[in-house]
Write a protein that holds these residues in place. Structure first.
Motif, PDB file in Angstrom:
ATOM      1  N   SER A  65       0.834  -1.200   0.000  1.00 11.19           N
ATOM      2  CA  SER A  65       0.000   0.000   0.000  1.00 11.19           C
ATOM      3  C   SER A  65       0.865   1.244   0.000  1.00 11.19           C
ATOM      4  CB  SER A  65      -0.905   0.001   1.224  1.00 11.19           C
ATOM      5  OG  SER A  65      -1.611   1.230   1.325  1.00 11.19           O
ATOM      6  N   ARG A  66       0.409   2.245  -0.694  1.00 14.04           N
ATOM      7  CA  ARG A  66       1.101   3.544  -0.671  1.00 14.04           C
ATOM      8  C   ARG A  66       0.754   4.331   0.594  1.00 14.04           C
ATOM      9  NH1 ARG A  66      -0.513   3.195  -6.191  1.00 14.04           N
ATOM     10  NH2 ARG A  66      -2.399   4.397  -5.731  1.00 14.04           N
ATOM     11  N   TRP A  67      -0.204   3.824   1.332  1.00 13.02           N
ATOM     12  CA  TRP A  67      -0.632   4.502   2.552  1.00 13.02           C
ATOM     13  C   TRP A  67      -0.041   3.793   3.771  1.00 13.02           C
ATOM     14  CZ3 TRP A  67      -6.136   4.012   0.238  1.00 13.02           C
ATOM     15  CH2 TRP A  67      -6.252   4.900  -0.840  1.00 13.02           C
ATOM     16  N   GLY A  68      -0.414   4.222   4.939  1.00 14.72           N
ATOM     17  CA  GLY A  68       0.147   3.677   6.159  1.00 14.72           C
ATOM     18  C   GLY A  68      -0.453   2.335   6.535  1.00 14.72           C
ATOM     19  N   ASN A  69       0.024   1.794   7.661  1.00 13.08           N
ATOM     20  CA  ASN A  69      -0.471   0.506   8.145  1.00 13.08           C
ATOM     21  C   ASN A  69      -1.994   0.518   8.254  1.00 13.08           C
ATOM     22  OD1 ASN A  69       2.340   0.475   8.716  1.00 13.08           O
ATOM     23  ND2 ASN A  69       1.988  -1.164  10.165  1.00 13.08           N
ATOM     24  N   ASN A  70      -2.600  -0.532   7.758  1.00 14.73           N
ATOM     25  CA  ASN A  70      -4.053  -0.625   7.840  1.00 14.73           C
ATOM     26  C   ASN A  70      -4.457  -2.078   7.768  1.00 14.73           C
ATOM     27  OD1 ASN A  70      -6.992  -0.375   7.099  1.00 14.73           O
ATOM     28  ND2 ASN A  70      -6.412   1.773   7.162  1.00 14.73           N
ATOM     29  N   ARG A  71      -5.513  -2.434   8.493  1.00 10.74           N
ATOM     30  CA  ARG A  71      -5.983  -3.820   8.507  1.00 10.74           C
ATOM     31  C   ARG A  71      -7.024  -4.103   7.420  1.00 10.74           C
ATOM     32  NH1 ARG A  71      -6.566  -5.295  14.994  1.00 10.74           N
ATOM     33  NH2 ARG A  71      -4.415  -4.718  15.567  1.00 10.74           N
ATOM     34  N   ASP A  72      -7.454  -3.089   6.730  1.00  8.49           N
ATOM     35  CA  ASP A  72      -8.494  -3.229   5.706  1.00  8.49           C
ATOM     36  C   ASP A  72      -7.862  -3.562   4.358  1.00  8.49           C
ATOM     37  OD1 ASP A  72     -11.395  -1.201   4.867  1.00  8.49           O
ATOM     38  OD2 ASP A  72     -10.514  -2.913   3.838  1.00  8.49           O
ATOM     39  N   LYS A  73      -8.249  -4.662   3.775  1.00  7.82           N
ATOM     40  CA  LYS A  73      -7.665  -5.098   2.510  1.00  7.82           C
ATOM     41  C   LYS A  73      -7.916  -4.103   1.379  1.00  7.82           C
ATOM     42  CE  LYS A  73     -11.606  -8.109   1.402  1.00  7.82           C
ATOM     43  NZ  LYS A  73     -12.346  -7.872   2.665  1.00  7.82           N
ATOM     44  N   ASN A  74      -8.930  -3.283   1.508  1.00  8.65           N
ATOM     45  CA  ASN A  74      -9.246  -2.304   0.458  1.00  8.65           C
ATOM     46  C   ASN A  74      -8.232  -1.165   0.400  1.00  8.65           C
ATOM     47  OD1 ASN A  74     -11.737  -3.534  -0.500  1.00  8.65           O
ATOM     48  ND2 ASN A  74     -12.566  -2.969   1.495  1.00  8.65           N
ATOM     49  N   TYR A  75      -7.371  -1.068   1.396  1.00  6.67           N
ATOM     50  CA  TYR A  75      -6.357  -0.024   1.402  1.00  6.67           C
ATOM     51  C   TYR A  75      -5.094  -0.449   0.650  1.00  6.67           C
ATOM     52  CZ  TYR A  75      -8.740   3.120   4.607  1.00  6.67           C
ATOM     53  OH  TYR A  75      -9.607   4.006   5.162  1.00  6.67           O
ATOM     54  N   TYR A  76      -5.063  -1.664   0.192  1.00 10.78           N
ATOM     55  CA  TYR A  76      -3.857  -2.186  -0.442  1.00 10.78           C
ATOM     56  C   TYR A  76      -4.004  -2.198  -1.952  1.00 10.78           C
ATOM     57  CZ  TYR A  76      -2.219  -3.024   4.175  1.00 10.78           C
ATOM     58  OH  TYR A  76      -1.803  -2.819   5.472  1.00 10.78           O
ATOM     59  N   HIS A  77      -2.972  -1.642  -2.610  1.00  9.79           N
ATOM     60  CA  HIS A  77      -3.058  -1.402  -4.040  1.00  9.79           C
ATOM     61  C   HIS A  77      -2.535  -2.561  -4.885  1.00  9.79           C
ATOM     62  CE1 HIS A  77      -2.703   2.531  -1.967  1.00  9.79           C
ATOM     63  NE2 HIS A  77      -3.652   2.879  -2.816  1.00  9.79           N
ATOM     64  N   TYR A  78      -1.608  -3.316  -4.342  1.00  4.83           N
ATOM     65  CA  TYR A  78      -0.964  -4.374  -5.109  1.00  4.83           C
ATOM     66  C   TYR A  78      -0.996  -5.676  -4.306  1.00  4.83           C
ATOM     67  CZ  TYR A  78       0.817  -0.232  -7.426  1.00  4.83           C
ATOM     68  OH  TYR A  78       0.913   0.969  -8.072  1.00  4.83           O
TER      69      TYR A  78
END
Length: 123
Positions: free
Chosen positions: A99-112
């Protein structure tokens, strides 16, 4: 663009340890938060762990704390997940994500996402 390839899965007996690897290609690996998720057929893809780009901040699913350790080697563009004392409930396909964003538990935050590596724990 980041491409991810997981490895290290297999068929193992309960109680052993395993280290999964996630090799990344592309630029600026150290700027991506990396995470591991796992999934079984018919179930949601669930968060396992994440690590910040610098490697300073880690997060773990509450139920998995203590047996799982996430790490990364930015010099070699690789993230790892070590699992100790494997249990049958750890069976599943383990996916690496960036993810280009910070730590997150939500799979929708991950780009690749990688294609996954299967872990089967059985005696």
């Amino acid at each position: 663009q980041v491409q991810l390839v997981e490895s290290g899965g297999g068929f193992v007996q309960p109680g052993v340890s395993l280290r999964l690897s996630c090799a990344a290609s592309g630029r600026a690996f150290s700027t991506y938060t990396m995470a591991w998720f796992r999934q079984n057929p018919g179930s949601e893809r669930e968060f396992v762990s994440s690590i910040s780009g610098s490697g300073d901040t880690m997060d773990y699913a509450e139920a998995l704390k203590g047996r799982f350790t996430i790490s990364r080697d930015n010099a070699n563009n690789t993230a790892y997940l070590r699992v100790n004392t494997l249990e049958p409930d750890d069976t599943g396909v383990y996916y690496c994500a960036a993810s280009r964003w910070g730590n997150n538990r939500d799979k929708n935050y991950y780009h690749y996402w990688g294609q996954g590596t299967r872990v089967t724990v059985s005696s």
